[in-house]
Enzyme design. Structure first.
Site, mmCIF file in Angstrom:
data_model
loop_
_atom_site.group_PDB
_atom_site.id
_atom_site.type_symbol
_atom_site.label_atom_id
_atom_site.label_comp_id
_atom_site.label_asym_id
_atom_site.label_seq_id
_atom_site.Cartn_x
_atom_site.Cartn_y
_atom_site.Cartn_z
ATOM 1 N N ASN A 144 0.831 -1.204 0.000
ATOM 2 C CA ASN A 144 0.000 0.000 0.000
ATOM 3 C C ASN A 144 0.865 1.253 0.000
ATOM 4 O O ASN A 144 1.971 1.284 0.554
ATOM 5 C CB ASN A 144 -1.036 0.000 1.132
ATOM 6 C CG ASN A 144 -0.468 -0.203 2.520
ATOM 7 O OD1 ASN A 144 0.523 -0.899 2.696
ATOM 8 N ND2 ASN A 144 -1.106 0.383 3.507
ATOM 9 N N GLU B 292 0.410 5.190 0.679
ATOM 10 C CA GLU B 292 -0.460 6.255 1.179
ATOM 11 C C GLU B 292 0.047 7.632 0.760
ATOM 12 O O GLU B 292 1.155 7.778 0.232
ATOM 13 C CB GLU B 292 -0.584 6.142 2.705
ATOM 14 C CG GLU B 292 -1.252 4.829 3.107
ATOM 15 C CD GLU B 292 -1.535 4.701 4.591
ATOM 16 O OE1 GLU B 292 -1.023 5.523 5.382
ATOM 17 O OE2 GLU B 292 -2.273 3.757 4.955
ATOM 18 N N CYS C 80 -4.198 0.854 -2.478
ATOM 19 C CA CYS C 80 -4.108 -0.431 -1.782
ATOM 20 C C CYS C 80 -3.023 -1.307 -2.413
ATOM 21 O O CYS C 80 -2.698 -1.176 -3.605
ATOM 22 C CB CYS C 80 -5.431 -1.181 -1.873
ATOM 23 S SG CYS C 80 -6.748 -0.493 -0.864
ATOM 24 N N GLU D 113 -3.205 -4.391 -3.274
ATOM 25 C CA GLU D 113 -3.719 -5.212 -4.374
ATOM 26 C C GLU D 113 -3.762 -4.414 -5.672
ATOM 27 O O GLU D 113 -3.415 -4.909 -6.751
ATOM 28 C CB GLU D 113 -5.140 -5.714 -4.057
ATOM 29 C CG GLU D 113 -5.259 -6.538 -2.796
ATOM 30 C CD GLU D 113 -5.617 -5.700 -1.575
ATOM 31 O OE1 GLU D 113 -4.973 -4.650 -1.363
ATOM 32 O OE2 GLU D 113 -6.532 -6.102 -0.840
ATOM 33 N N CYS E 248 -10.508 -4.732 -0.301
ATOM 34 C CA CYS E 248 -11.599 -3.755 -0.198
ATOM 35 C C CYS E 248 -12.461 -3.828 -1.464
ATOM 36 O O CYS E 248 -12.123 -4.501 -2.442
ATOM 37 C CB CYS E 248 -11.044 -2.348 0.002
ATOM 38 S SG CYS E 248 -10.399 -1.600 -1.521
ATOM 39 N N CYS F 23 -10.740 -2.787 -4.798
ATOM 40 C CA CYS F 23 -9.797 -3.801 -5.290
ATOM 41 C C CYS F 23 -10.542 -5.003 -5.879
ATOM 42 O O CYS F 23 -10.102 -5.594 -6.866
ATOM 43 C CB CYS F 23 -8.855 -4.239 -4.173
ATOM 44 S SG CYS F 23 -7.676 -2.946 -3.705
HETATM 45 N N1 THU Z 1 -5.406 -1.456 2.442
HETATM 46 C C1 THU Z 1 -4.866 -2.241 1.457
HETATM 47 O O1 THU Z 1 -3.764 -1.979 0.976
HETATM 48 N N2 THU Z 1 -5.585 -3.328 1.052
HETATM 49 C C2 THU Z 1 -6.783 -3.721 1.576
HETATM 50 O O2 THU Z 1 -7.352 -4.706 1.134
HETATM 51 C C3 THU Z 1 -7.379 -2.957 2.687
HETATM 52 C C4 THU Z 1 -6.690 -1.679 3.041
HETATM 53 C C5 THU Z 1 -4.639 -0.309 2.906
HETATM 54 C C6 THU Z 1 -5.193 1.034 2.542
HETATM 55 C C7 THU Z 1 -4.581 1.919 3.620
HETATM 56 O O3 THU Z 1 -3.277 2.305 3.205
HETATM 57 C C8 THU Z 1 -4.447 0.996 4.825
HETATM 58 O O4 THU Z 1 -4.558 -0.328 4.316
HETATM 59 C C9 THU Z 1 -5.490 1.222 5.895
HETATM 60 O O5 THU Z 1 -6.766 1.173 5.355
#
Ligand code: THU
Length: 147
Positions: free
Chosen positions: A42, A44, A53, A55, A96, A99
């Site tokens: 991920n 940010e 994310c 994925e 999520c 994704c």
């Molecule tokens: N996140 C992912 O990378 N994949 C997921 O399936 C759920 C959430 C990340 C997004 C954000 O950077 C952190 O997790 C908290 O939500």
């Protein structure tokens, strides 16, 4: 390719997460039909809503290599990032909604369902689902008159 190998790859990627805002690190490992593994973490952003994310990052990388249609499985792992950089958590991480929709595009292109291994940061636990289980009746190209 066993789920354990994919989980190890996803776990290594999770440690490259750029997640200073959530302190939640996620890694993903996409498996292609020739056993190639493509990872993502991920990413940010100070403008929170722009965060990507793990994925999505891995799937976009597969696409950049011309391989989106070749995705057969994806493994996801993640948890809280501690002060020492360790990632902890006992809950399996599931993709999520956004994704899942991006996975649906890959599944449609490849003409196959996609396996999703959802792993917890701690322990050996993981659960396997299919995309069609996690996103039934997905919106797709047919809904906009294509195919
Ligand atoms: N996140 C992912 O990378 N994949 C997921 O399936 C759920 C959430 C990340 C997004 C954000 O950077 C952190 O997790 C908290 O939500």
């Amino acid at each position: 390719m066993t789920p354990a190998v994919l989980i190890a790859a996803a776990s290594a990627a999770a440690h490259h997460a750029h997640a200073p805002y959530s302190q939640f690190g996620v890694g993903a490992a996409v498996l292609l039909d020739d056993d190639t593994v493509i990872t993502g973490a991920n990413l940010e952003n100070a403008s929170y809503g722009l965060s990507l994310c793990a994925e999505t990052v891995a799937l976009a990388t597969a696409n950049a290599q011309g391989r989106l249609r070749d995705v057969v499985a994806i493994t996801v792992i993640g948890g809280a990032i501690g002060a020492d950089g360790a990632i902890t958590g006992t809950a399996p991480i599931r993709p999520c909604g956004r994704c899942r929709q991006i996975l649906a595009e890959a599944a449609q292109l490849g003409g196959r369902d996609i396996l999703i291994h959802c792993a917890a940061a701690e322990g050996d636990f993981y659960e396997t689902r299919t995309l069609s289980e996690l996103l039934p009746d997905a919106f797709g190209p047919a809904d906009i008159g294509m195919v």
